[in-house]
Design an enzyme around this catalytic site. Structure first.
Site, short mmCIF file in Angstrom:
data_model
loop_
_atom_site.label_atom_id
_atom_site.label_comp_id
_atom_site.label_asym_id
_atom_site.label_seq_id
_atom_site.Cartn_x
_atom_site.Cartn_y
_atom_site.Cartn_z
N LYS A 8 0.66 -1.25 0.10
CA LYS A 8 -0.18 0.18 0.12
C LYS A 8 0.86 1.40 -0.02
CE LYS A 8 -3.32 2.64 2.91
NZ LYS A 8 -4.04 2.64 4.16
N GLU B 98 -10.03 11.93 11.93
CA GLU B 98 -9.08 10.86 12.44
C GLU B 98 -8.35 11.08 13.84
OE1 GLU B 98 -6.34 7.16 11.11
OE2 GLU B 98 -7.26 8.34 9.54
N GLY C 299 -10.11 3.04 4.47
CA GLY C 299 -11.04 2.45 3.52
C GLY C 299 -12.17 3.24 3.59
N SER C 300 -12.68 3.96 2.33
CA SER C 300 -13.76 5.06 2.36
C SER C 300 -14.61 4.61 1.05
CB SER C 300 -13.20 6.17 2.38
OG SER C 300 -12.26 6.78 1.25
N ARG D 271 -8.31 16.59 5.60
CA ARG D 271 -9.45 17.57 5.20
C ARG D 271 -8.88 18.74 5.58
NH1 ARG D 271 -9.65 12.82 4.75
NH2 ARG D 271 -11.57 11.42 4.88
N GLY E 231 -5.70 12.69 -0.07
CA GLY E 231 -4.97 11.69 -0.48
C GLY E 231 -5.87 10.48 -0.36
N GLU F 151 -11.97 9.92 -5.23
CA GLU F 151 -11.85 9.84 -3.59
C GLU F 151 -11.19 11.15 -3.19
OE1 GLU F 151 -9.62 7.66 -0.30
OE2 GLU F 151 -10.58 6.25 -1.75
N LYS G 172 -12.92 14.32 -0.70
CA LYS G 172 -12.08 14.59 0.53
C LYS G 172 -11.65 16.13 0.39
CE LYS G 172 -10.42 10.19 1.65
NZ LYS G 172 -8.97 9.23 1.70
#
Length: 403
Positions: free
Chosen positions: A154, A205, A222-223, A358, A372, A387, A391
């Site tokens: 990843k 987060e 994961g979103s 964010r 990101g 994605e 964001k």
């Protein structure tokens, strides 16, 4: 920071008196705001600044304890116990911006009662999140090739977006808009050193909080985008919860956190990392999240844990050394404090640190935004670009309400 004006603070900036090595008193300035879902911390001025020869966990923790102890012994009767506040960059080996503020106050956060949406006003001539970022797409494609070749599992890649408002932004209104739209976020506004501007955002987060030796963390990875249609929104959430790709991405993060925290507890049953993630909703996205708790060994500071955990695979990748090399070669900008940490710590080892997400750097009317996405096997440039666009909308929506 010298010579800046806080647009939303008519009382001006607090001046603290510190001492240079030659003994001359020099005015120094700072502004720090961090609001969790329950409580807000406002701090101004600089009583002490943390400078260390090596930016690593043990060195920073030892220096912070010494600095806070010195500040505590020098405080006047009735003053609150000193704390350390600031932000740590994505690369933890680089200097953090950490100070003991001259003034601090805490207040409860009022419950948000409504949501705000919208675009950045007057931004038609600037890049928008839906506009194609060819450089980012190409970087994702190269990262996927490296992952498929077995070099990494990843890597988190980011992109930037520059927008400009018609007039200098009212950051107090911006913070209020972000809070209304994201009542469970960590809303921050930090004056960066060297006149770089203000780091402003609403992070979903929590990396770590520590109270009386009890640690809480809530990693997200994961979103999927939210939908205005309730049925489609629920279906999207359930697809995310069953997504093999997103579950694998999330496991990289929780496995890494579990291994690090094992070094800070006395017994295995002092650490609780659930094996199955839960759904976490923000105004724009569904996330997979795992609530982590631990009872730390006596004497452990939140800063010990912060530097041991950071950066997690949620913002860097796995394995970390390969992911960082890929980030350095594929991202055409310096992240600085983006995907770093913002928070506070006290002399007893308590504290709270959120991941810088964010967010953007505000300089008057101009804002550089960051976003990101985690790239794993099966990722596509189109999906990761989409994605990051979602964001970016978190801050853009708030900007649209205040610009």
């Amino acid at each position: 920071m010298n010579g800046f004006t806080v647009l939303d603070d008519p009382t001006g900036t607090v001046t603290a008196r510190t001492t240079n090595p030659d003994g001359a008193a020099t005015p120094r300035y700072a502004e720090f705001r961090l609001a969790s879902p329950e409580v807000a911390l406002d701090a101004h001025g600089v009583r002490e600044r943390l400078d260390v020869p090596s930016w690593d966990g043990p060195t920073v923790t030892a220096a912070a304890r010494e600095l806070l102890g010195r500040a505590a012994s020098a405080r006047w009767a009735g003053e609150p116990a000193p704390i350390l506040v600031g932000t740590i960059p994505f690369d933890p080996s680089r200097p953090a911006h950490l100070v003991v503020p001259a003034h601090q106050s805490w207040r409860p956060v009022a419950a948000a009662s409504r949501r705000r949406t919208g675009d950045v006003a007057g931004a038609a001539t600037h890049d928008l999140p839906g506009r194609d970022d060819a450089v980012f797409r190409a970087a994702v494609g190269r990262a996927v090739s490296r992952i498929e070749a077995g070099e990494a599992e990843k890597v988190v890649l980011a992109r930037t977006l520059d927008v400009s408002a018609p007039a200098p932004l009212d950051r107090a209104a911006l913070r209020a808009a972000m809070r209304e739209a994201n009542p469970d976020a960590y809303v921050f506004d930090v004056a960066l050193p060297g006149g770089q501007g203000h780091l402003v955002g609403a992070s979903p987060e929590l990396l770590v909080s520590v109270r009386d030796g009890v640690l809480h963390s809530h990693p997200l990875a994961g979103s999927a985008p939210r939908s205005a249609d309730p049925e489609e929104d629920r279906a999207t959430a359930q697809r995310l919860l069953a997504s093999e790709k997103d579950l694998r991405e999330h496991a990289f993060v929780t496995d890494a956190i579990r291994e690090v925290l094992r070094g800070f507890v006395e017994h295995d049953d002092d650490l609780d990392v659930p094996t199955t993630p839960e759904l976490v909703a923000t105004s724009h996205l569904w996330h997979l999240g795992t609530p982590v708790t631990a009872r730390l060994r006596p004497g452990t500071s939140v800063l010990d844990v912060v530097y041991a955990l950071h950066p997690t695979p949620a913002v860097c990748g796995h394995p970390q050394d390969v992911a960082r090399e890929l980030i350095g070669s594929l991202e055409p900008f310096d992240r600085g404090f983006y995907t770093g940490l913002v928070g506070w710590a006290d002399q007893a080892g308590n504290g709270e640190w959120a991941i810088v997400l964010r967010c953007g750097v505000v300089r008057g009317a101009d804002v550089r935004l960051f976003a990101g996405a985690g790239v794993v096997a099966g990722s596509t440039p189109e999906a990761e670009h989409a994605e990051t666009a979602v964001k970016l909308s978190t801050l853009l929506s708030a900007l649209g309400g205040v610009a």
